[in-house]
Write a protein that holds these residues in place. Sequence first.
Motif, PDB file in Angstrom:
ATOM      1  N   LEU A 137       0.962  -1.236  -0.095  1.00  0.00           N
ATOM      2  CA  LEU A 137       0.097   0.062  -0.024  1.00  0.00           C
ATOM      3  C   LEU A 137       0.969   1.135  -0.015  1.00  0.00           C
ATOM      4  N   GLY A 138       1.955   1.137   0.744  1.00  0.00           N
ATOM      5  CA  GLY A 138       2.871   2.364   0.828  1.00  0.00           C
ATOM      6  C   GLY A 138       3.683   2.658  -0.781  1.00  0.00           C
ATOM      7  N   THR A 139       3.571   1.906  -1.432  1.00  0.00           N
ATOM      8  CA  THR A 139       4.443   2.103  -2.501  1.00  0.00           C
ATOM      9  C   THR A 139       3.428   2.859  -3.570  1.00  0.00           C
ATOM     10  N   ALA A 140       2.167   3.072  -3.142  1.00  0.00           N
ATOM     11  CA  ALA A 140       1.243   3.910  -4.245  1.00  0.00           C
ATOM     12  C   ALA A 140       1.535   5.109  -3.798  1.00  0.00           C
ATOM     13  N   ALA A 141       2.249   5.577  -2.492  1.00  0.00           N
ATOM     14  CA  ALA A 141       2.148   7.031  -2.065  1.00  0.00           C
ATOM     15  C   ALA A 141       2.808   7.906  -3.100  1.00  0.00           C
ATOM     16  N   VAL A 142       4.118   7.505  -3.370  1.00  0.00           N
ATOM     17  CA  VAL A 142       4.684   8.548  -4.352  1.00  0.00           C
ATOM     18  C   VAL A 142       4.218   9.021  -5.649  1.00  0.00           C
ATOM     19  N   PRO A 143       4.068   7.471  -6.460  1.00  0.00           N
ATOM     20  CA  PRO A 143       3.286   7.764  -7.736  1.00  0.00           C
ATOM     21  C   PRO A 143       1.991   8.462  -7.909  1.00  0.00           C
ATOM     22  N   THR A 144       1.212   8.159  -6.756  1.00  0.00           N
ATOM     23  CA  THR A 144      -0.113   9.133  -6.838  1.00  0.00           C
ATOM     24  C   THR A 144      -0.005  10.390  -6.423  1.00  0.00           C
ATOM     25  N   ALA A 145       1.048  10.781  -5.629  1.00  0.00           N
ATOM     26  CA  ALA A 145       1.360  11.994  -5.311  1.00  0.00           C
ATOM     27  C   ALA A 145       1.860  12.775  -6.180  1.00  0.00           C
ATOM     28  N   LEU A 146       2.674  11.933  -7.327  1.00  0.00           N
ATOM     29  CA  LEU A 146       2.958  12.888  -8.553  1.00  0.00           C
ATOM     30  C   LEU A 146       1.789  12.848  -9.548  1.00  0.00           C
ATOM     31  N   ILE A 147       1.035  12.170  -9.812  1.00  0.00           N
ATOM     32  CA  ILE A 147      -0.265  12.120 -10.552  1.00  0.00           C
ATOM     33  C   ILE A 147      -1.131  13.252 -10.004  1.00  0.00           C
ATOM     34  N   THR A 148      -1.213  13.467  -8.923  1.00  0.00           N
ATOM     35  CA  THR A 148      -1.881  14.607  -8.280  1.00  0.00           C
ATOM     36  C   THR A 148      -1.253  15.771  -8.511  1.00  0.00           C
ATOM     37  N   LEU A 149      -0.166  15.798  -8.187  1.00  0.00           N
ATOM     38  CA  LEU A 149       0.679  16.972  -8.847  1.00  0.00           C
ATOM     39  C   LEU A 149       0.211  17.415 -10.100  1.00  0.00           C
ATOM     40  N   GLY A 150       0.366  16.481 -10.983  1.00  0.00           N
ATOM     41  CA  GLY A 150       0.216  16.826 -12.519  1.00  0.00           C
ATOM     42  C   GLY A 150      -1.076  17.215 -12.493  1.00  0.00           C
ATOM     43  N   PHE A 151      -2.187  16.764 -11.895  1.00  0.00           N
ATOM     44  CA  PHE A 151      -3.332  17.161 -12.170  1.00  0.00           C
ATOM     45  C   PHE A 151      -3.584  18.712 -11.952  1.00  0.00           C
ATOM     46  N   SER A 152      -2.920  18.895 -10.773  1.00  0.00           N
ATOM     47  CA  SER A 152      -2.879  20.448 -10.359  1.00  0.00           C
ATOM     48  C   SER A 152      -2.302  21.493 -11.458  1.00  0.00           C
ATOM     49  N   LEU A 153      -1.502  21.019 -12.347  1.00  0.00           N
ATOM     50  CA  LEU A 153      -0.872  21.634 -13.493  1.00  0.00           C
ATOM     51  C   LEU A 153      -2.047  22.321 -14.344  1.00  0.00           C
ATOM     52  N   ASN A 154      -3.104  21.566 -14.536  1.00  0.00           N
ATOM     53  CA  ASN A 154      -4.173  22.099 -15.203  1.00  0.00           C
ATOM     54  C   ASN A 154      -4.768  23.493 -14.960  1.00  0.00           C
ATOM     55  N   ALA A 155      -5.014  24.077 -15.979  1.00  0.00           N
ATOM     56  CA  ALA A 155      -5.404  25.403 -15.739  1.00  0.00           C
ATOM     57  C   ALA A 155      -6.964  25.375 -14.979  1.00  0.00           C
ATOM     58  N   ARG A 156      -7.111  26.492 -14.238  1.00  0.00           N
ATOM     59  CA  ARG A 156      -8.278  26.788 -13.578  1.00  0.00           C
ATOM     60  C   ARG A 156      -8.801  28.191 -13.367  1.00  0.00           C
ATOM     61  N   PRO A 157     -10.241  28.072 -13.096  1.00  0.00           N
ATOM     62  CA  PRO A 157     -10.825  29.635 -13.416  1.00  0.00           C
ATOM     63  C   PRO A 157      -9.991  30.429 -12.267  1.00  0.00           C
ATOM     64  N   PRO A 158      -9.694  31.705 -12.701  1.00  0.00           N
ATOM     65  CA  PRO A 158      -8.846  32.551 -11.849  1.00  0.00           C
ATOM     66  C   PRO A 158      -9.592  32.723 -10.357  1.00  0.00           C
ATOM     67  N   ASP A 159     -10.867  32.762 -10.174  1.00  0.00           N
ATOM     68  CA  ASP A 159     -11.828  33.012  -8.986  1.00  0.00           C
ATOM     69  C   ASP A 159     -11.967  31.926  -8.107  1.00  0.00           C
ATOM     70  N   ARG A 160     -11.202  30.760  -8.562  1.00  0.00           N
ATOM     71  CA  ARG A 160     -11.254  29.488  -7.652  1.00  0.00           C
ATOM     72  C   ARG A 160     -10.499  29.992  -6.365  1.00  0.00           C
ATOM     73  N   SER A 161     -11.339  29.572  -5.145  1.00  0.00           N
ATOM     74  CA  SER A 161     -10.861  29.642  -3.837  1.00  0.00           C
ATOM     75  C   SER A 161     -10.377  28.423  -3.642  1.00  0.00           C
ATOM     76  N   SER A 162      -9.416  28.327  -2.541  1.00  0.00           N
ATOM     77  CA  SER A 162      -8.672  27.370  -1.995  1.00  0.00           C
ATOM     78  C   SER A 162      -9.709  26.847  -0.899  1.00  0.00           C
ATOM     79  N   ALA A 163     -10.815  27.489  -0.477  1.00  0.00           N
ATOM     80  CA  ALA A 163     -11.622  26.970   0.608  1.00  0.00           C
ATOM     81  C   ALA A 163     -12.462  25.872  -0.021  1.00  0.00           C
ATOM     82  N   GLU A 164     -12.497  25.601  -1.389  1.00  0.00           N
ATOM     83  CA  GLU A 164     -13.060  24.297  -1.896  1.00  0.00           C
ATOM     84  C   GLU A 164     -12.540  23.260  -1.441  1.00  0.00           C
ATOM     85  N   ALA A 165     -11.092  23.059  -0.893  1.00  0.00           N
ATOM     86  CA  ALA A 165     -10.700  21.872  -0.465  1.00  0.00           C
ATOM     87  C   ALA A 165     -11.000  21.474   0.935  1.00  0.00           C
ATOM     88  N   VAL A 166     -11.516  22.502   1.564  1.00  0.00           N
ATOM     89  CA  VAL A 166     -11.744  22.535   3.154  1.00  0.00           C
ATOM     90  C   VAL A 166     -12.674  21.245   3.671  1.00  0.00           C
TER      91      VAL A 166
END
Length: 342
Positions: free
Chosen positions: A201-230
């Motif tokens: 299970l632990g071996t999934a941490a690094v690759p999944t984190a990198l995949i998630t980082l890649g997701f975050s590189l996609n453009a987002r609307p400029p008014d998106r608030s970080s509060a969405e993640a709360v």
Amino acid sequence: MSALLSAFAPIWTLTAIGYAVGRSGLLGDRAEAVLGRFVFHVAMPAALFTMVSGARPASFANPSMVAFAAGTALVCGLGFLAAGRLFGRGTADRAIGSMASGYVNSANLGIPVAVQVLGDASFVAQIILFQVLLVSPVILTLLDAGTGTGTGPGSGKRVVVRRMLTMPVRNPIIMASLLGLAVSALGLRLPHALAHSFDLLGTAAVPTALITLGFSLNARPPDRSSAEAVPHAVPGADASDPAPRAGAGRTGRAEVVVTVALKTLLQPLIAFVVGGPLLGLPEHQLLAVVLCSALPTAQNAFIYAQQYGRDTRVVRDVVVASTVVSMATLSLAAWALGTTGS
């Protein structure tokens, strides 16, 4: 140089895959948040428990670790001050700035770099323990304090104390590390089937984190608030820290530049000064300290920011930019200190 390129290749490949999958919309709109929660609450705790339970924490009590820890402490402190004094961040975002400045990518990049350049990854294992057992709890405590609730009259101190005492129970990263430390200290051995399950299970941490980082590189609307993640953040976290002030675009770029400079230039320089002139480490040990200090920011900083509901744009860019810059600084450090690695 080819050895360094081969070490960096998985980072770029998995991040690019994450970007492409996120861009395609294949996993839906909430995929980034779900993957981030999986890493923080499931895969990363399993990896840390496995790592700590099978290690000897006392092994990092040596001069090389003193030099590395000095660079980490000073740069993390400067990152914390810079985020507040220069960029007007609150406590939680200062903690992320501190982590982005001094928390090295020791696992998925440090190990292959050490093996290729130094021929030995034993020092990296000590760094992993140091960051997991000492640095992470400090960062998470600051994040918890900066996103905590309960400021009513007469109840502030009680709430802070209660949250501090219960944080190990509420935070899966700290809980997994403490459990692993207990297992190590007691000399216990888990049944093979259970230990192998945690390891898998632990071996999934690094690759999944990198995949998630890649997701975050996609453009987002400029008014998106970080509060969405709360709503999906660590239990008890909220967005009580002040939001980034006006002009966040320009401020964000400057903050990235300052943080990357602290991480890739100042941290290895401090490690060199402490390890060389002050402690007089042998050449091979000094090379190990400087190389590991020059490693880029770990993607853990991005995951922590995401799960505590902070603005992830700056730390995301720091992870990517420091990874690019560190290719040059690692090569320069290896050349300047006279390595003959492959």
